[in-house]
Every structure is written in C-alpha cells, then in structure tokens.
Motif scaffolding. Structure first.
Motif, PDB file in Angstrom:
ATOM      1  N   ALA A 180       0.842  -1.197   0.000  1.00 58.08           N
ATOM      2  CA  ALA A 180       0.000   0.000   0.000  1.00 58.08           C
ATOM      3  C   ALA A 180       0.873   1.242   0.000  1.00 58.08           C
ATOM      4  CB  ALA A 180      -0.915   0.001   1.228  1.00 58.08           C
ATOM      5  N   ARG A 181       0.496   2.211  -0.831  1.00 56.98           N
ATOM      6  CA  ARG A 181       1.239   3.463  -0.881  1.00 56.98           C
ATOM      7  C   ARG A 181       0.829   4.366   0.271  1.00 56.98           C
ATOM      8  NH1 ARG A 181      -0.431   4.990  -6.839  1.00 56.98           N
ATOM      9  NH2 ARG A 181      -2.249   3.837  -6.123  1.00 56.98           N
ATOM     10  N   PRO A 182       1.732   5.257   0.719  1.00 53.56           N
ATOM     11  CA  PRO A 182       1.367   6.149   1.818  1.00 53.56           C
ATOM     12  C   PRO A 182       0.257   7.095   1.400  1.00 53.56           C
ATOM     13  CG  PRO A 182       3.460   6.816   0.819  1.00 53.56           C
ATOM     14  CD  PRO A 182       3.106   5.480   0.244  1.00 53.56           C
ATOM     15  N   GLY A 183      -0.541   7.514   2.388  1.00 53.85           N
ATOM     16  CA  GLY A 183      -1.629   8.425   2.085  1.00 53.85           C
ATOM     17  C   GLY A 183      -2.913   7.677   1.827  1.00 53.85           C
ATOM     18  N   ARG A 184      -4.006   8.388   1.866  1.00 47.35           N
ATOM     19  CA  ARG A 184      -5.309   7.765   1.680  1.00 47.35           C
ATOM     20  C   ARG A 184      -5.610   7.602   0.205  1.00 47.35           C
ATOM     21  NH1 ARG A 184      -8.219   7.430   6.267  1.00 47.35           N
ATOM     22  NH2 ARG A 184      -7.491   8.632   8.064  1.00 47.35           N
ATOM     23  N   ARG A 185      -6.190   6.462  -0.166  1.00 46.54           N
ATOM     24  CA  ARG A 185      -6.594   6.184  -1.532  1.00 46.54           C
ATOM     25  C   ARG A 185      -8.021   5.657  -1.520  1.00 46.54           C
ATOM     26  NH1 ARG A 185      -2.266   8.254  -2.021  1.00 46.54           N
ATOM     27  NH2 ARG A 185      -0.678   7.897  -3.620  1.00 46.54           N
ATOM     28  N   LEU A 186      -8.665   5.710  -2.660  1.00 45.60           N
ATOM     29  CA  LEU A 186     -10.016   5.198  -2.789  1.00 45.60           C
ATOM     30  C   LEU A 186      -9.978   3.881  -3.532  1.00 45.60           C
ATOM     31  CD1 LEU A 186     -11.734   8.607  -3.564  1.00 45.60           C
ATOM     32  CD2 LEU A 186     -11.663   7.393  -1.396  1.00 45.60           C
ATOM     33  N   GLU A 187     -11.054   3.512  -4.217  1.00 47.59           N
ATOM     34  CA  GLU A 187     -11.107   2.244  -4.931  1.00 47.59           C
ATOM     35  C   GLU A 187      -9.945   2.114  -5.907  1.00 47.59           C
ATOM     36  OE1 GLU A 187     -15.225   0.979  -6.242  1.00 47.59           O
ATOM     37  OE2 GLU A 187     -15.587   3.071  -5.739  1.00 47.59           O
ATOM     38  N   ASP A 188      -9.346   0.931  -5.955  1.00 44.90           N
ATOM     39  CA  ASP A 188      -8.239   0.631  -6.857  1.00 44.90           C
ATOM     40  C   ASP A 188      -7.036   1.540  -6.622  1.00 44.90           C
ATOM     41  OD1 ASP A 188      -9.705  -1.395  -8.069  1.00 44.90           O
ATOM     42  OD2 ASP A 188     -10.670   0.013  -9.436  1.00 44.90           O
ATOM     43  N   GLY A 189      -6.956   2.166  -5.438  1.00 46.19           N
ATOM     44  CA  GLY A 189      -5.794   2.961  -5.097  1.00 46.19           C
ATOM     45  C   GLY A 189      -5.684   4.286  -5.832  1.00 46.19           C
ATOM     46  N   LEU A 190      -6.804   4.796  -6.376  1.00 49.09           N
ATOM     47  CA  LEU A 190      -6.756   6.024  -7.161  1.00 49.09           C
ATOM     48  C   LEU A 190      -7.334   7.199  -6.380  1.00 49.09           C
ATOM     49  CD1 LEU A 190      -7.828   4.622 -10.634  1.00 49.09           C
ATOM     50  CD2 LEU A 190      -5.529   5.152  -9.838  1.00 49.09           C
ATOM     51  N   LEU A 191      -6.975   8.390  -6.814  1.00 48.23           N
ATOM     52  CA  LEU A 191      -7.435   9.622  -6.182  1.00 48.23           C
ATOM     53  C   LEU A 191      -8.335  10.395  -7.133  1.00 48.23           C
ATOM     54  CD1 LEU A 191      -4.073  10.834  -4.593  1.00 48.23           C
ATOM     55  CD2 LEU A 191      -6.054   9.971  -3.353  1.00 48.23           C
ATOM     56  N   PRO A 192      -9.251  11.214  -6.588  1.00 47.21           N
ATOM     57  CA  PRO A 192     -10.061  12.066  -7.463  1.00 47.21           C
ATOM     58  C   PRO A 192      -9.245  13.237  -7.977  1.00 47.21           C
ATOM     59  CG  PRO A 192     -10.528  12.547  -5.169  1.00 47.21           C
ATOM     60  CD  PRO A 192      -9.587  11.370  -5.166  1.00 47.21           C
ATOM     61  N   ILE A 193      -9.760  13.903  -8.989  1.00 45.16           N
ATOM     62  CA  ILE A 193      -9.123  15.119  -9.463  1.00 45.16           C
ATOM     63  C   ILE A 193     -10.006  16.300  -9.075  1.00 45.16           C
ATOM     64  CG2 ILE A 193      -7.991  13.937 -11.369  1.00 45.16           C
ATOM     65  CD1 ILE A 193     -10.041  15.116 -13.266  1.00 45.16           C
ATOM     66  N   SER A 194      -9.470  17.496  -9.122  1.00 46.44           N
ATOM     67  CA  SER A 194     -10.219  18.672  -8.690  1.00 46.44           C
ATOM     68  C   SER A 194     -11.315  19.009  -9.699  1.00 46.44           C
ATOM     69  CB  SER A 194      -9.271  19.869  -8.543  1.00 46.44           C
ATOM     70  OG  SER A 194      -8.776  20.264  -9.814  1.00 46.44           O
ATOM     71  N   ASP A 195     -12.281  19.814  -9.251  1.00 44.55           N
ATOM     72  CA  ASP A 195     -13.373  20.223 -10.138  1.00 44.55           C
ATOM     73  C   ASP A 195     -12.840  20.975 -11.347  1.00 44.55           C
ATOM     74  OD1 ASP A 195     -15.236  19.060  -8.511  1.00 44.55           O
ATOM     75  OD2 ASP A 195     -15.750  20.906  -7.443  1.00 44.55           O
ATOM     76  N   GLN A 196     -11.847  21.816 -11.131  1.00 42.54           N
ATOM     77  CA  GLN A 196     -11.303  22.592 -12.242  1.00 42.54           C
ATOM     78  C   GLN A 196     -10.587  21.688 -13.238  1.00 42.54           C
ATOM     79  OE1 GLN A 196     -11.819  25.985 -12.762  1.00 42.54           O
ATOM     80  NE2 GLN A 196     -11.055  25.343 -14.772  1.00 42.54           N
ATOM     81  N   ASP A 197      -9.829  20.727 -12.736  1.00 44.61           N
ATOM     82  CA  ASP A 197      -9.160  19.783 -13.641  1.00 44.61           C
ATOM     83  C   ASP A 197     -10.177  18.972 -14.432  1.00 44.61           C
ATOM     84  OD1 ASP A 197      -6.674  20.625 -12.874  1.00 44.61           O
ATOM     85  OD2 ASP A 197      -6.315  18.994 -11.454  1.00 44.61           O
ATOM     86  N   LYS A 198     -11.269  18.612 -13.776  1.00 43.44           N
ATOM     87  CA  LYS A 198     -12.329  17.858 -14.465  1.00 43.44           C
ATOM     88  C   LYS A 198     -12.905  18.678 -15.618  1.00 43.44           C
ATOM     89  CE  LYS A 198     -16.342  17.590 -12.505  1.00 43.44           C
ATOM     90  NZ  LYS A 198     -17.427  17.219 -11.558  1.00 43.44           N
ATOM     91  N   LEU A 199     -13.219  19.937 -15.355  1.00 43.97           N
ATOM     92  CA  LEU A 199     -13.786  20.789 -16.402  1.00 43.97           C
ATOM     93  C   LEU A 199     -12.779  21.027 -17.521  1.00 43.97           C
ATOM     94  CD1 LEU A 199     -15.682  23.395 -14.183  1.00 43.97           C
ATOM     95  CD2 LEU A 199     -16.641  21.464 -15.444  1.00 43.97           C
ATOM     96  N   ASP A 200     -11.512  21.238 -17.158  1.00 47.21           N
ATOM     97  CA  ASP A 200     -10.473  21.446 -18.177  1.00 47.21           C
ATOM     98  C   ASP A 200     -10.320  20.209 -19.056  1.00 47.21           C
ATOM     99  OD1 ASP A 200     -10.018  23.974 -17.215  1.00 47.21           O
ATOM    100  OD2 ASP A 200      -8.255  23.425 -16.026  1.00 47.21           O
ATOM    101  N   LEU A 201     -10.381  19.037 -18.432  1.00 47.31           N
ATOM    102  CA  LEU A 201     -10.238  17.791 -19.192  1.00 47.31           C
ATOM    103  C   LEU A 201     -11.393  17.605 -20.161  1.00 47.31           C
ATOM    104  CD1 LEU A 201      -9.116  15.043 -19.905  1.00 47.31           C
ATOM    105  CD2 LEU A 201     -10.117  14.136 -17.795  1.00 47.31           C
ATOM    106  N   LEU A 202     -12.626  17.813 -19.693  1.00 45.90           N
ATOM    107  CA  LEU A 202     -13.784  17.626 -20.556  1.00 45.90           C
ATOM    108  C   LEU A 202     -13.801  18.631 -21.702  1.00 45.90           C
ATOM    109  CD1 LEU A 202     -16.567  16.871 -17.914  1.00 45.90           C
ATOM    110  CD2 LEU A 202     -15.440  15.267 -19.468  1.00 45.90           C
TER     111      LEU A 202
END
Length: 420
Positions: A180-202
């Motif tokens: 396990a990597r340090p720090g908190r992770r969610l399903e499959d060990g991945l992290l969410p991205i910020s709202d702004q990054d989400k909008l920029d990506l889309l």
C-alpha cells in the motif's frame, strides 16, 4: 516477438464416414468468440498456455474478460522469454538461474524504474504463477521441479459489520506483494481530481478526442460508472430509462444481469444519470455518426451505445490507447495533471463529490446507504472509505489555510523586525 491473437473457437469432433475421418462442428460444446491465444515469434502456438485459456473460457464460472486479462500477462511473459532466450521450463538447482526468479527480478526492476504500475507488476507475476500451477497439475512440467516454495500466511481483516476475522492463504517466495502506498486512496488505489481539472479535461476532450471517448469521460464523471459498465451501455436501455421519482432532473437506467449491461460482481441496480447527460447520450444515439456504425455492426453489437470506427464493441484496451493520445496532447498544452490520469479516476471523482453533497444534507448512515447503491458497492466498507477521504481532505484544506495564514503572519513579523 511473441504475439497475442483472438480467435473464434468452434469445437469439432471426429466422425467416421465411408471409411474416412471427418471433423465436424460439435454443437454441444459452447463456441468461444475472441479466445486469446499466444504464438511464439516463429509462428508456433504456446500450446500449454493456449489450452489453459480454452479451459478458462469454457468454464462458466470464469468470465471471458478474466481469461483475456490473464493471457495478456502471459503474452508479456512470452515476450520476455524470447528476449532473454530462456525456456519457460528452465528450473535448475541454482535458484538465481531459475526462470521465475529471473522474471520476478525483471518485473521489480521495471516497477522501480516506473515502467510498470505496482498493481500491474503484482498481477502479472500472479498470472504467471497460476499458469505454472495449472501446468504442473496437467504434468506439462515436473511437479518436483524447484519452481518456488509455498508458505501459508494469515491475514487479519474486518468484515462488513465490523468484526475482526482472519483467513489463511497460500503464497510463494516468487510472488510480488503490492504494498500500500502512503496516504489515503479510494477504490483501486486512485485519487479524485479537482473540479477545475475535471472541467479542463472535458473541455479539452471535446475538441481533441473522439466523440465516443468524450462521452465516456462524461458518463464516468457524472454517474461514477465503471469502464466495463460504460462500454456495455445500450441504446435500448436509454429508451427504457425512467425519471427518478425522488430526484428531479435525474434518470434511472437499469444495469446488471438481465439488462445486457455489465456490472462488477454482477450487481443489479439503477445508474443515476443527470437530465443534461441523458439528453446528450440520446442525441448521440440518434446521430448520423452512430447510426452509420450501427448499420455496419453485427448481431448484438447493434444495440451498443459506443461502437468503434470499425463498428465493433469497444474494449478496455482500445479506450486505453485513446487515453494515451489524449494525455500526450493535453500535457503539451499545459494540462500537467494528465500525466498520471487514469480513466477510473472519473469514478473516484464522482464518488468524492457525491458523498460530500450527501454529508451536507443527511446523516452519515443515510449517506453511506445512498452512495453504496448509487455506486454499486458490494460492501459498505468501500463506501465508508469515501467518507473518511472526504472528511480527511476537508481537514487538510482547513489546516493548509491556517498554516498559510500563520506563515504569512510570521513573514510580515520578520519583515517588520528587519526594518526596525
């Protein structure tokens, strides 16, 4: 180099007619479409591995996607065997010369250089070990060959209702643990991205990716659906979707066994789709671009919402290739977060956003229940991970704000003292 091919397997049986043997299709045995098969660079089949793939594919308790995933790992193993010019049955007395020990070292080196994800490294070695267990069981290799040493380990865990349990499992000295990597992770060990990054990506994807990939990303971000569910969405399901009686501007789309739409663990439920996204999906389903592909598609593929330019069902590997191109293009224009972005982060982003909204208007228990059903979690412990992450992230943001204010105050104080 070794190659991985997918074939249409039709079982045949011998039949004697007029003193001659003829091979005729065996209608009793199930046909397997896209059966994975590995071939060496000289064109010869890796018969032992291919037989294992066939037995997995014909086992109704094993999904074909699982067999394909395992054989993809074995294909990489075959490539390494040819690169190093070593036989897959090479197990001398000297441990460091054994083929599995050498391959384990090669995988760890690739992981440490950043060429392989830790989870991929573990899965690849596990697939190879599973194959060798099968090969030894079928006497394709000697059972006494010094392949590895088995050992029993005891693992402690908490069940869904909070009781501590233990279980024993057999592991080997050539397995590669996925620490396990340090720090908190969610399903499959991945992290969410910020709202702004989400909008920029889309926004970037709308002009630099295929229409299909852009819609897939939107479905991931705004429904939390896994890629397996997204790739099996069907236009018939869109037609049968019903408005949510409790949430305005929200649609419920049935998924799971019996609907033709895959879910992990075969969980039945309703995918929540916002009105605006539903309108976009329906418009795409009736667009000239989609209908042209439907006309040229075969059989059950005609009802799929997402079809490739070859008019076939999208596979995960095809989406992965498009994501590689999108990441490269995005980094060029300054979207640095795309360097390590993975499609499944759309789900982590949705889950974090949804649980945050729920905690603002309902108690924790009700929030867990709502998000569990919305995201098709098998256990509440998975949902609880989102609550812990959301609360921890909020605390970090507040702490960061206080630290910044304190630092700026200290800086001003030092400037004043220096001026005096």
């Amino acid at each position: 180099m070794a190659t991985l091919e997918h074939i249409l397997y039709i079982a045949h049986r011998p039949e004697v007619s007029d003193g001659k043997i003829k091979w005729v299709p065996d209608t009793i045995v199930r046909t397997v479409d896209r059966l994975p098969q590995v071939f060496w660079k000289d064109g010869k089949a890796w018969r032992e591995a291919n037989l294992w793939a066939l037995e997995m594919a014909r086992n109704r308790n094993v999904k074909l996607s699982t067999a394909i995933s395992v054989m993809e790992h074995l294909h990489k193993y075959a490539e390494w065997l040819e690169e190093t010019d070593i036989d897959w049955r090479h197990f001398p007395i000297t441990k460091v010369e054994r083929v599995l020990v050498r391959y384990r070292g090669a995988l760890i080196d690739a992981r440490d250089r950043g060429n392989l994800m830790p989870s991929t490294t573990t899965a690849r070695m596990n697939a190879v070990i599973r194959f060798y267990r099968y090969a030894a069981g079928r006497n394709f290799i000697s059972r006494e060959a010094p392949k590895w040493q088995d050992r029993i380990v005891t693992i402690s865990y908490f069940d869904p209702v909070g009781f501590e349990r233990t279980m024993s499992r057999v592991t080997t000295d050539v397995s590669i643990p996925n620490r396990a990597r340090p720090g908190r992770r969610l399903e499959d060990g991945l992290l969410p991205i910020s709202d702004q990054d989400k909008l920029d990506l889309l926004q970037f994807a709308s002009t630099n990716a295929s229409r299909e990939l852009c819609l897939m990303l939107m479905v991931g971000f705004y429904t939390g659906a896994r890629i397996g569910t997204i790739l099996t969405l069907r236009t018939t399901a869109l037609d049968n979707a019903m408005p949510d009686p409790k949430l305005p501007n929200m649609w419920l789309l049935p998924v799971g066994p019996g609907t033709g739409i895959d879910t992990k663990f075969d969980i039945n439920g309703n995918l929540m789709i916002p009105q605006q996204l539903m309108t976009m999906l329906r418009n795409y389903a009736t667009s000239r671009r989609h209908l042209d592909r439907v006309v040229r598609a075969n059989g059950a593929d005609k009802s799929l919402l997402f079809l490739t330019r070859f008019c076939k069902q999208y596979k995960v590997v095809a989406v992965a290739r498009e994501m590689v191109d999108l990441r490269r293009a995005g980094q060029i224009v300054g979207l640095k977060f795309l360097q390590k972005f993975k499609f499944h982060q759309t789900r982590a982003t949705y889950g974090t956003w949804l649980i945050t909204l729920c905690l603002m208007c309902m108690e924790v228990k009700a929030a867990i229940e709502f998000v569990k059903h919305a995201m098709f979690h098998k256990h509440e412990s998975t949902t609880f991970g989102y609550i812990t992450f959301a609360q921890n992230t909020k605390e970090k943001i507040e702490l960061d704000k206080l630290f910044t204010e304190a630092f700026l105050g200290l800086s001003d104080h030092l400037k004043s003292a220096k001026g005096a």
